[in-house]
Enzyme design. Sequence first.
Site, mmCIF file in Angstrom:
data_model
loop_
_atom_site.group_PDB
_atom_site.id
_atom_site.type_symbol
_atom_site.label_atom_id
_atom_site.label_comp_id
_atom_site.label_asym_id
_atom_site.label_seq_id
_atom_site.Cartn_x
_atom_site.Cartn_y
_atom_site.Cartn_z
ATOM 1 N N GLU A 78 40.988 6.713 7.953
ATOM 2 C CA GLU A 78 39.698 6.622 7.249
ATOM 3 C C GLU A 78 39.604 5.342 6.422
ATOM 4 O O GLU A 78 40.426 5.110 5.529
ATOM 5 C CB GLU A 78 39.502 7.843 6.339
ATOM 6 N N LYS A 257 38.679 17.410 -1.392
ATOM 7 C CA LYS A 257 38.934 16.627 -0.178
ATOM 8 C C LYS A 257 39.241 15.185 -0.563
ATOM 9 O O LYS A 257 40.107 14.537 0.045
ATOM 10 C CB LYS A 257 37.724 16.697 0.744
ATOM 11 N N ASP A 273 55.182 17.921 6.143
ATOM 12 C CA ASP A 273 54.179 18.779 6.772
ATOM 13 C C ASP A 273 52.915 18.761 5.922
ATOM 14 O O ASP A 273 52.782 19.535 4.970
ATOM 15 C CB ASP A 273 54.744 20.200 6.896
ATOM 16 N N HIS A 370 32.216 2.596 1.398
ATOM 17 C CA HIS A 370 32.528 3.097 2.732
ATOM 18 C C HIS A 370 31.903 2.209 3.793
ATOM 19 O O HIS A 370 32.520 1.896 4.811
ATOM 20 C CB HIS A 370 31.996 4.519 2.893
#
Length: 416
Positions: A78, A257, A273, A370
């Site tokens: 991202e 998030k 993990d 972004h």
Amino acid sequence: MDSKWNHFYKKPFQKRLDLIAEEAGLTPDQLDLIKQQFSQPSGQVIENYVTDFGLPQGVAVGVVVNGHSHLVPMVTEEPSVIAAASNGSRLLAAGGGIQAEVASQLTGGQIIIKNGAFSQLRAFVADHQAEMIEIANDSHPSILSYGGGAKRLSVRQLDSTFTSIDLMVDTGEAMGANMINTMLEALSNWLRNQMNAEITMAILTNYADEAVVHVSGKVPLAQLATQSMSGQVVGRRIVDASQVAQLDFRRAATHNKGIMNGVDAATIAFGNDWRAVESAVHSYAARTGAYKGLSTWQMSDKDLIGQMDLPVPIGFVGGANKVLPLVAINKQIAAIHNTQEEMALIAAVGLAQNLAALKALVTEGIQKGHMNLQLKSLALSNGAQDFELPQVINQLRQLKNPDSRAVKQILKTIRR
């Protein structure tokens, strides 16, 4: 299923590849790309191995944790994640950096018993606690050499049918999933013999409320100022955004998030993990019965102050740590030497990521930063060279809906 796929995992690499190529109609160039990404170590990690799927790795800079400045390897696809982590870390470094404390490092597992009398089970476990801990440790004696081991057992009534016997374990420098499952199975067999118990399952839990890192940091308000807003205004808006994440589960999901953008990227780079960490974090965010933002931000007279409790159930040794060569290099880059240092650094990146996201959100808007990186990715994916990027991106910014066709047309023009 077609018999050609039977025992696929036993077939040699080339045979597996031939079968896939025939089924999917892969071209020779596509096959060459798959072969180029082949890695012998990776082939030992998963079943039916075919190739490595590469993700970009970068480094967040200037992440100051407990007085030490770190470079943090981060693996992510991202755009803006690593830039945001570095930016948030820079702001927090101006206030002395991030303080991190690992309160405890225990991981748990459950033995689920059906149709057992709760009061009888609770009394039995209380009376045999020491013996049961010894049985657990004897099933995986190497854990004691690392200073860990089973620590305690408790009993919870889930409903009128099911009861959970919970085991808490210090797994030392390992994540310890296999250790815990071995211990639980040994205890299950012993319980069947002792009580004739009907055991539904015995398995570790990814709820990790005793593998939590507390991180905190502050930013001088002057550091938050933009061309159009004072630091005081930006700080107040960040506090407001933080409060909304405590009130609304929809906002909390996106708030968290943003934290996990950094946490996952660092967790992957360190060979752990990330799915277990994600599960632990989100269940922890809902531990009160309402899903809430994990971090909170407040203001003093001169500073914006943030803090967060974050479960980080990871290990420093074992698993992919042993097999993937980049993991050891990444730990050396990050200058970490044990599980607790790794836990602290991962949580610190999460707090820095959160700060950068909130600042962008309440000032220029999240999309501006972004978009710049997305335009760069769009240009690169359509053949732009490094030296062409500034000109291509500048022209793409002028377009309402930049796309691949626009990039190709711009390149065609400037290359004339």
